[in-house]
Write a protein that holds these residues in place. Sequence first.
Motif, PDB file in Angstrom:
ATOM      1  N   UNK A  34       0.661  -1.072   0.036  1.00 36.58           N
ATOM      2  CA  UNK A  34      -0.008  -0.006  -0.017  1.00 36.58           C
ATOM      3  C   UNK A  34       0.817   1.258  -0.188  1.00 36.58           C
ATOM      4  N   UNK A  36       3.361   1.705  -1.904  1.00 38.61           N
ATOM      5  CA  UNK A  36       4.120   1.486  -3.312  1.00 38.61           C
ATOM      6  C   UNK A  36       5.349   1.231  -2.915  1.00 38.61           C
ATOM      7  N   UNK A 152      -2.713   2.112  14.711  1.00 35.22           N
ATOM      8  CA  UNK A 152      -3.374   3.453  14.205  1.00 35.22           C
ATOM      9  C   UNK A 152      -2.357   4.193  13.417  1.00 35.22           C
ATOM     10  N   UNK A 155      -0.977   2.465  10.398  1.00 33.32           N
ATOM     11  CA  UNK A 155      -2.128   2.411   9.276  1.00 33.32           C
ATOM     12  C   UNK A 155      -2.346   3.951   8.777  1.00 33.32           C
ATOM     13  N   UNK A 156      -2.569   4.852   9.731  1.00 32.76           N
ATOM     14  CA  UNK A 156      -2.611   6.418   9.225  1.00 32.76           C
ATOM     15  C   UNK A 156      -1.665   6.844   8.376  1.00 32.76           C
ATOM     16  N   UNK A 158       0.536   5.096   6.404  1.00 40.72           N
ATOM     17  CA  UNK A 158       0.427   4.394   5.176  1.00 40.72           C
ATOM     18  C   UNK A 158      -0.748   4.977   4.350  1.00 40.72           C
ATOM     19  N   UNK A 159      -2.026   5.267   5.083  1.00 42.27           N
ATOM     20  CA  UNK A 159      -3.014   5.989   4.327  1.00 42.27           C
ATOM     21  C   UNK A 159      -2.794   7.242   3.672  1.00 42.27           C
ATOM     22  N   UNK A 160      -2.091   8.269   4.572  1.00 42.15           N
ATOM     23  CA  UNK A 160      -1.925   9.519   4.048  1.00 42.15           C
ATOM     24  C   UNK A 160      -0.938  10.023   5.015  1.00 42.15           C
ATOM     25  N   UNK A 162       0.484  13.094   4.973  1.00 39.92           N
ATOM     26  CA  UNK A 162       0.555  14.557   5.497  1.00 39.92           C
ATOM     27  C   UNK A 162      -0.627  14.754   6.492  1.00 39.92           C
ATOM     28  N   UNK A 163      -1.640  13.829   6.273  1.00 39.06           N
ATOM     29  CA  UNK A 163      -2.923  14.205   7.316  1.00 39.06           C
ATOM     30  C   UNK A 163      -2.396  13.463   8.484  1.00 39.06           C
TER      31      UNK A 163
ATOM     32  N   UNK B  53       3.185  21.648   9.331  1.00 37.44           N
ATOM     33  CA  UNK B  53       3.813  21.002   8.374  1.00 37.44           C
ATOM     34  C   UNK B  53       5.041  21.716   7.784  1.00 37.44           C
ATOM     35  N   UNK B  80      -8.402  18.925  10.785  1.00 41.25           N
ATOM     36  CA  UNK B  80      -8.078  19.604   9.426  1.00 41.25           C
ATOM     37  C   UNK B  80      -8.596  18.527   8.311  1.00 41.25           C
ATOM     38  N   UNK B  86      -6.654  12.438  -0.398  1.00 43.74           N
ATOM     39  CA  UNK B  86      -5.622  11.792  -1.205  1.00 43.74           C
ATOM     40  C   UNK B  86      -5.300  10.360  -0.646  1.00 43.74           C
ATOM     41  N   UNK B  91      -7.291   1.504  -1.860  1.00 41.38           N
ATOM     42  CA  UNK B  91      -6.791   1.314  -0.661  1.00 41.38           C
ATOM     43  C   UNK B  91      -8.060   0.637   0.336  1.00 41.38           C
ATOM     44  N   UNK B 101      -9.216   6.337  12.278  1.00 45.48           N
ATOM     45  CA  UNK B 101      -7.759   6.621  12.179  1.00 45.48           C
ATOM     46  C   UNK B 101      -7.334   8.210  12.649  1.00 45.48           C
TER      47      UNK B 101
END
Lengths: 272, 240
Positions: A34, A36, A152, A155-156, A158-160, A162-163, B53, B80, B86, B91, B101
């Motif tokens: 996930x 890549x 968590x 997983x987080x 891996x998901x995104x 930045x967030x 960031x 946020x 994205x 997924x 999450x």
Amino acid sequence: MSFEILTYAFMHRALIAGSAIAILCSVMGLFLVLRRYSLFGDALAHSSFGGIALGLFAGIYPLWTAYGVSIISALLITKIKEKYNISGDASIAVLLSSGIAVGLVIISFSGGFSLDIFSFLFGSILLVSVEDTVGIVALTGVILMIILLLYRQILYSTFNERQAKVSGVPVDKINYLIIILAGVTVVTAVQLVGVLLISALFVIPNVTAIMYGRGFKQTMFISMTIAVSSVIAGILISYVFDITPAGTIVLFAIGVLAVTMGIKSAGLLSKN
Amino acid sequence: MLNAVEISNLTVKYPDLTALDGVSFTIKQGDFLGIIGPNGAGKSTLFDSMLGLNTNYTGTIKFFDEDIKKSKTYRKEIGYVPQKPEFENNFPATVSEVVRMGLRKKSDDKKVDEILQQLWIHELRNRRIGELSGGQLQRVFIAKALVNDPKILILDEPSTGVDQQSIDLFFSILKELNSKQGITIIWSSHDLDAVNKLANHVACLNRTLFFHGKSETFFSDDKLVKQYSEASMQEHMHHH
């Protein structure tokens, strides 16, 4: 087919160690796929080949040098990738070929290929010892525990990324952790499946499971199930027909993937 | 009223340009601030700096009187919502897994359920996120941002490319969060009409801050609105 093979102690060890490795590889592999980083396992396995050659050459237990070399090269390649802005696939290619090159040079110094090297290249699941089995099961437990504790955050990120960062997840540390755990997993699995086929265990059950799974936990569970069944079926089938276990395991997993693709093409699976 | 956010003299310089130049403004608790400005006006830089960031700035950013460079706890007051949610399209995660999450506390099923219901996505909770429409996805990401009960919700141009019905629902949700739950909202948008309708304060940014105040002051001043429209028009022409 007789069930006599299930009474052999070496078979018990192979099935137990093999199942533990299958669970570990499928869990680590899901995060890598996930992210890549599908070929990262392959690159680490090749660099562990260099480590194994180094150990055999220096007279140190080759798995220890393999662990060291794998983890160091994984961290190094991540740093180089960040610093010189090399793309993920190119950095994996660099890591993969350097591992093999180092291994080959060391082997030629020590006067050619030995049997040990072959067993690492192609795996020797039926030769796994009692100590190795205990070690593999314990290590699997420890790594799964770490993943569970940081579930968590892993997983987080891996998901995104930045967030996850905005939410206060220490993304950079988590990324390094994943890389180190992947390095340890690869070297642990190398003795059973071999350098050449290891990325199959990381990638194939996960590619299949992603087609079935709805949620993340479900996907992880499906992937583990596919990986464990492939290892068990592969070992048994290969024993009965006297063929290579590693190859049979991978072909079985590919078979499951092919059937899944067939089911999906026939429209029997939901979208995604 | 307590200041939710206090930005003083925020300057961000890149090697070849100054993205933000001496920007100062305060946001009071309970405000609904719309930040407008053409592309390249420094909105993203401002958001990145507020979200921790980008730390490469001079000046100070405070949330509830705490300098974010010194505070480690300020993040828990912020939710946020990114511009585009994205993620890899295949997924394997369900709506409720994505919302979870964002959850800082161990596991708070009741809270997750409550938020899913409030945002009209409860019946989607077991769907895979890749199967959702743009508007549904947007609400999932708002839910993820809200699940820790933040005092401030930061939204980065979130209404781009979503159908009108979803946009209306989205606006009514924002309005309710602000007026009923008292959540401070900082919302960057291209949509001047929407900002006029929803926000009670406006900050107009184009590398420097050229207006900050009540939205009726901004929108009743034709000169300001015209100036803004010309700036965005120029930028628009520039792009084509």
